[in-house]
Scaffold this active site. Sequence first.
Site, PDB file in Angstrom:
ATOM      1  N   ASP A  95       0.708  -1.091  -0.055  1.00 42.52           N
ATOM      2  CA  ASP A  95      -0.103  -0.146   0.018  1.00 42.52           C
ATOM      3  C   ASP A  95       1.018   1.117  -0.018  1.00 42.52           C
ATOM      4  O   ASP A  95       0.317   2.396  -0.798  1.00 42.52           O
ATOM      5  CB  ASP A  95      -0.946   0.107   1.301  1.00 42.52           C
ATOM      6  CG  ASP A  95      -1.855   1.117   1.258  1.00 42.52           C
ATOM      7  OD1 ASP A  95      -2.486   1.523   0.566  1.00 42.52           O
ATOM      8  OD2 ASP A  95      -1.376   1.831   2.242  1.00 42.52           O
TER       9      ASP A  95
ATOM     10  N   GLU B 161      -2.433  -5.174  -3.634  1.00 42.59           N
ATOM     11  CA  GLU B 161      -1.222  -4.474  -3.145  1.00 42.59           C
ATOM     12  C   GLU B 161      -0.269  -5.428  -2.341  1.00 42.59           C
ATOM     13  O   GLU B 161       0.905  -4.923  -2.311  1.00 42.59           O
ATOM     14  CB  GLU B 161      -1.733  -3.566  -1.787  1.00 42.59           C
ATOM     15  CG  GLU B 161      -2.607  -2.454  -2.446  1.00 42.59           C
ATOM     16  CD  GLU B 161      -3.367  -1.563  -1.535  1.00 42.59           C
ATOM     17  OE1 GLU B 161      -3.715  -0.314  -1.707  1.00 42.59           O
ATOM     18  OE2 GLU B 161      -3.569  -2.023  -0.080  1.00 42.59           O
TER      19      GLU B 161
END
Length: 232
Positions: free
Chosen positions: A56, A127
Site C-alpha cells: 500500500d 497491494e
Amino acid sequence: MSALDPETRAWLTGLGFRISNEAPWVEALTHGSFHHGNGNGGGSNGDYQRLEFLGDRVLGLSVASWLYRSGKSSEGKLSQRLNALVSGATCAQIARDIDLPVHVRLGKQAREDGGANSDKILGDVLEALIGASFVEHGYETTRDVVYRLWASELSSDVGKAKHPKSALQEWAAGNRRAMPVYEVVERSGPDHDTRFKVRVSIHNVGAAEAIANSKGEAERIAAETFLEHFGR
C-alpha cells in the site's frame, strides 16, 4: 516443493513481476481463510496482510511520484487524484482486469461466499503483490510494474473530477442548506466481504442510499446519487 502453481507463476511473469524466491508471492496470494479451510491452523502467519501493508505504501509513493512529475497541479488536486488512483475500488478493478480472482488462495467457505469477487480482498491482494515485488527487487523495479498495471488509469481522468462528497458539501453551502449527514443504516455479509448500506441526507431536501464493500465507497456513491436527484 513449490506452493506456487505453475500457471500462477506464468501469470505473474506475464504481468511483469520478477520471481526469484516464491515464498513472498505465495504469501501475497493467500487469504487468512486458506489456512482454516485447508486444515492448516489459524493465525495471521502466511497470509497477505503484512505484504499488503507494505505494498500500500509502495503504491502510494509510486503514484504520488508520477503525479508530481506529470504537471503543475496544486497539492489539493494532487491529493484528490492520488486518493482516487490508489483507492480500494480502483485496485479491485485493476485486479479484475488482470484476472487476479482465479489466483487468490482462499478457504473453501470464503470462496463459496464470494471472496474471490470481494473488492476488499482483491484490492488487498494486488497491494500484497506489490509488496512482494518490493521485498524481492526494491522500489524502482516495483514502481515500473505499478506504472504498467496502472497505465490506463494514470492516463485517464480518474480523480480529476471533484469527489462527490466534496461536491455535495459545496452544493449544500452554495444553496444555503444544512450540511450532509451520513449514516450506516445496515451492515451485512461475512467479515471478508462486508457490505455497507449508507444513507446521506440534507434537512428539508431529501436523502439517497448506496451499498458498497466499504463505508467510504458507499458514502461516495450515495453523495453522487444525491446530486443526481437533487443537485441539478
